[in-house]
Design a protein around this motif. Structure first.
Motif: not given
Length: 308
Positions: A227-231, A247-249
């Protein structure tokens, strides 16, 4: 001798027992507190099973007293401790477990109890509420942004929803259908968990969300990340480090300071954060208190109260 509720080896509830212990002596940077209330958390029983937190080293010396947060009255302070004196009402994380008549608290993660706050309410703030606060601050979303909280019906989730709302965020929370009304009362839009979570979230916010505070991990986390464009706005206290980084978080970065405890206490005093104490037990029934949390029978926070 002072009484405490401990576990004698790793395992299940059968390892728990009451023990007589020497009254602890505070070391440098520590505070000895006569416990008035201790919060009960899932991490308590998880540690009993052998779970090791990141950074845990060495072998334990059993018996180990249960409990990771407490509120009480200062009895004695250790070398180098300033700002605290015998008789002060305080709350914080514990060095030696909180299910006891006396506990050691690190001064760096201990705060003074506001006059308006009870020992019972304060005892449940250092673990769940402080974790929630740290995560909301870490995300740094502006007022008006939309935050998805997965696992909004749990201890950290309940606090995260309320703190986010206090910061002016719109909140969408995932929780079981049985907790729908409860989550909505907290001020969140309820979304049921399960397959196609992302589609259900987009049905109420087609533009997606601005941040995700995950407390579940697994497939829920993966769908939420989509749901995010900015992880960089993706944080988790429910997944392993490698899972969230893939996942980039990032994992929730715990501050573990007295300043954070002061802030969450102020939120309670202002009426922005309700600790949601659902059940209290005397120390003599500490085992029942832990079962209520371990077996998932408690909605809201559980507290062990210790007689003065």
């Amino acid at each position: 001798m002072p009484k405490a509720y401990a576990y004698t080896r790793y395992g299940g509830p059968e390892t728990e027992t009451f023990v007589d212990v020497d009254r602890p002596s505070p070391g440098p940077g520590q505070i000895l507190v006569a416990v008035r209330a201790a919060g009960v958390n899932p991490v308590d029983w998880k540690l009993r099973t052998g779970f090791r937190r990141p950074g845990d080293t060495g072998e334990p010396e059993f018996p180990l007293v249960l409990g990771n947060e407490a509120a009480g009255v200062v009895e004695e302070v250790g070398e180098g401790v300033t700002g605290f004196a015998a008789g002060d009402a305080v709350f914080g994380n514990t060095v030696s477990g909180g299910y006891a008549e006396y506990a050691l608290l690190p001064a760096a993660v201990t705060a003074h109890l506001p006059r308006e706050l009870s020992f019972t309410d304060a005892a449940v703030l250092p673990v769940a509420a402080a974790t929630a606060y740290d995560g909301i601050r870490q995300l740094g979303l502006p007022a008006g942004a939309t935050l998805l909280v997965t696992g909004a019906g749990g201890g950290v989730g309940v606090a995260a929803v309320q703190i986010a709302r206090a910061f002016g965020l719109r909140v969408i929370g995932t929780a079981s259908e049985g907790k729908k009304e409860f989550v909505e009362r907290l001020g969140a839009v309820h979304i049921a968990p399960g397959p196609e979570l992302a589609a259900r979230v987009r049905a109420v916010t087609p533009e997606g969300v601005d941040g995700v505070y995950d407390l579940v991990g697994g497939e829920v986390l993966q769908e939420a990340a989509a749901l995010l464009t900015d992880r960089s706005r993706l944080i988790s206290a429910g997944a392993a480090q490698e899972e969230i980084e893939r996942l980039g978080g990032a994992r929730v970065a715990r501050a573990r300071t007295a300043a954070v405890l002061d802030e969450v206490a102020r939120l309670v005093v202002r009426g922005d954060l309700d600790p949601h104490i659902s059940r209290t037990f005397p120390l003599e029934r500490a085992g029942e208190a832990l079962r209520a949390v371990e077996e998932g029978h408690a909605r809201g926070k559980v507290v062990i109260e210790v007689a003065a």
